[in-house]
Design an enzyme around this catalytic site. Structure first.
Site, mmCIF file in Angstrom:
data_model
loop_
_atom_site.group_PDB
_atom_site.id
_atom_site.type_symbol
_atom_site.label_atom_id
_atom_site.label_comp_id
_atom_site.label_asym_id
_atom_site.label_seq_id
_atom_site.Cartn_x
_atom_site.Cartn_y
_atom_site.Cartn_z
ATOM 1 N N SER A 226 0.743 -1.163 0.099
ATOM 2 C CA SER A 226 0.169 -0.012 0.109
ATOM 3 C C SER A 226 0.803 1.223 0.085
ATOM 4 O O SER A 226 1.508 1.449 -1.030
ATOM 5 C CB SER A 226 -1.181 -0.056 1.155
ATOM 6 O OG SER A 226 -1.946 0.841 1.219
ATOM 7 N N ASP B 13 -9.074 -5.046 -6.104
ATOM 8 C CA ASP B 13 -8.826 -4.094 -4.991
ATOM 9 C C ASP B 13 -9.724 -2.881 -5.041
ATOM 10 O O ASP B 13 -9.815 -2.183 -6.070
ATOM 11 C CB ASP B 13 -7.236 -3.460 -5.156
ATOM 12 C CG ASP B 13 -6.987 -2.703 -3.956
ATOM 13 O OD1 ASP B 13 -7.725 -2.229 -3.297
ATOM 14 O OD2 ASP B 13 -5.740 -2.677 -3.832
ATOM 15 N N HIS C 29 -7.779 -5.491 -1.262
ATOM 16 C CA HIS C 29 -6.512 -4.709 -0.934
ATOM 17 C C HIS C 29 -5.157 -5.528 -0.228
ATOM 18 O O HIS C 29 -4.162 -5.477 -0.251
ATOM 19 C CB HIS C 29 -6.879 -3.576 -0.101
ATOM 20 C CG HIS C 29 -5.572 -2.600 0.146
ATOM 21 N ND1 HIS C 29 -4.998 -1.981 -1.091
ATOM 22 C CD2 HIS C 29 -5.077 -2.083 1.277
ATOM 23 C CE1 HIS C 29 -3.994 -1.180 -0.626
ATOM 24 N NE2 HIS C 29 -4.070 -1.277 0.728
#
Length: 337
Positions: free
Chosen positions: A184, A257, A291
């Protein structure tokens, strides 16, 4: 709201060491609050006995501006610096914003806590013979009316350099075989470090955002919009600096995602930019993942991709010929799953 009395009180507590996992104990108090013994309630086995004797050290070291940083260094079981020499290393981090140097320099880690290793943990590479620098603090500091992201890149590079300088000073890390990775915002960090410094041999970026014009109303602690701070958005975007990335970068993303700011398009467009400029790169899209990655097949495949990437560019060379399509020199294969 009555006061708690120690007479006859029984307390559940947890106890652990650097090498033994947490166990639950029942501590009892007798008349007058005097200790009346304790009893161990759980007896969990060591979850990964092969790593029981790995070395775990909490490092404290200065950044160039005097801010004290912290990292956790893991070394393989049986490692002898004099006999084995410096090791290839994986640095895995996530930058964070702070409003003061004192807050950025605080230490919340204990050398006596047990090292828990998750299914996607970078510490897994200790079992492969790597040194692992897990969670080195990469603070982005802005005091008073300053905005942290106006000096984001400088502080990012300074923090990474300080961590590697400390490892090199200890003689346990080969500075020519260091991989940088993150998930991330950590992926965003990894791509930026490859674009703006020459400290790393390769990078791993999982589920990141690389073009900040696609997050125009802010990200992380950035409250200004793209239209209020266009230069900051442009400068911080590794997508805009893809032509500066020369070291190999592995991009991994969950195909579904739905996290705001990290849609799969971020990795797809970044990969195209890298390929267009001839940078060694690989894109892996994990099916049915958001994610974070959950399916056993995807977790194992992601670990395999990371391992082969590091082995090829910053490790021991233990590569699977099939990984690069039968030709180990084919480092720019798309690898899209």
């Amino acid at each position: 709201d009555a006061d708690i009395k120690l007479d006859g009180l029984q307390v559940m507590l947890s106890r652990e060491t650097a090498k033994e996992p947490p166990q639950t104990y029942l501590k009892m108090f007798g008349e007058g609050g005097k200790p009346a013994g304790e009893r161990q309630v759980t007896n969990y086995p060591h979850p990964y006995p092969q790593l029981r004797d790995m070395t775990r050290t909490v490092l404290r070291y200065p950044r160039s501006d005097g801010v004290t940083l912290t990292a956790t260094l893991y070394l393989p079981p049986g490692y002898d610096k004099d006999k084995d020499g410096p090791l290839p290393c994986l640095l895995w981090a996530y930058p964070r914003e702070f409003k003061s140097k004192d807050a950025a320099g605080q230490n919340t880690r204990s050398p006596n806590s047990f090292a828990s290793i998750g299914s996607m943990s970078p510490t897994l590479w200790v079992a492969r013979g790597y040194a692992v620098l897990d969670g080195p603090t990469i603070p982005v500091i802005a005091e008073g009316d300053e905005e942290p992201n106006d000096t984001f890149l400088q502080q990012l590079v300074d923090g990474a350099k300080a961590a590697l300088d400390e490892c090199e000073r200890r003689g346990v890390v080969d500075p020519k075989r260091v991989s940088v990775g993150g998930h991330s915002y950590g992926a965003f960090m990894a791509a930026n470090l490859l674009a703006h410094c020459d400290l790393f041999a390769c990078g791993i970026a999982r589920s990141g955002a690389y073009n900040r014009t696609l997050t125009p109303f802010g990200f992380q602690a950035e409250e200004r919009t793209l239209w209020q701070a266009p230069e900051t958005y442009a400068t911080m975007s590794p997508y805009n600096n893809a032509d500066k990335i020369k070291k190999p970068l592995l991009l991994v993303h969950g195909e579904e995602d739905n996290n705001p700011g990290t849609f799969p398009m971020q990795s797809e467009r970044m990969y195209q930019a890298l390929k267009g400029h001839g940078a060694p790169s690989r894109l892996v899209l994990l099916p049915h993942e958001s994610h974070g990655y959950r399916a056993r097949e995807n977790v194992l495949h992601c670990l395999y991709e990371q391992d082969q990437w590091m082995e090829r560019y910053a490790g021991y060379g233990r590569t699977d010929d099939a990984y690069f399509g039968g030709d180990p020199s084919n480092s720019t294969a798309s690898g899209s799953e």
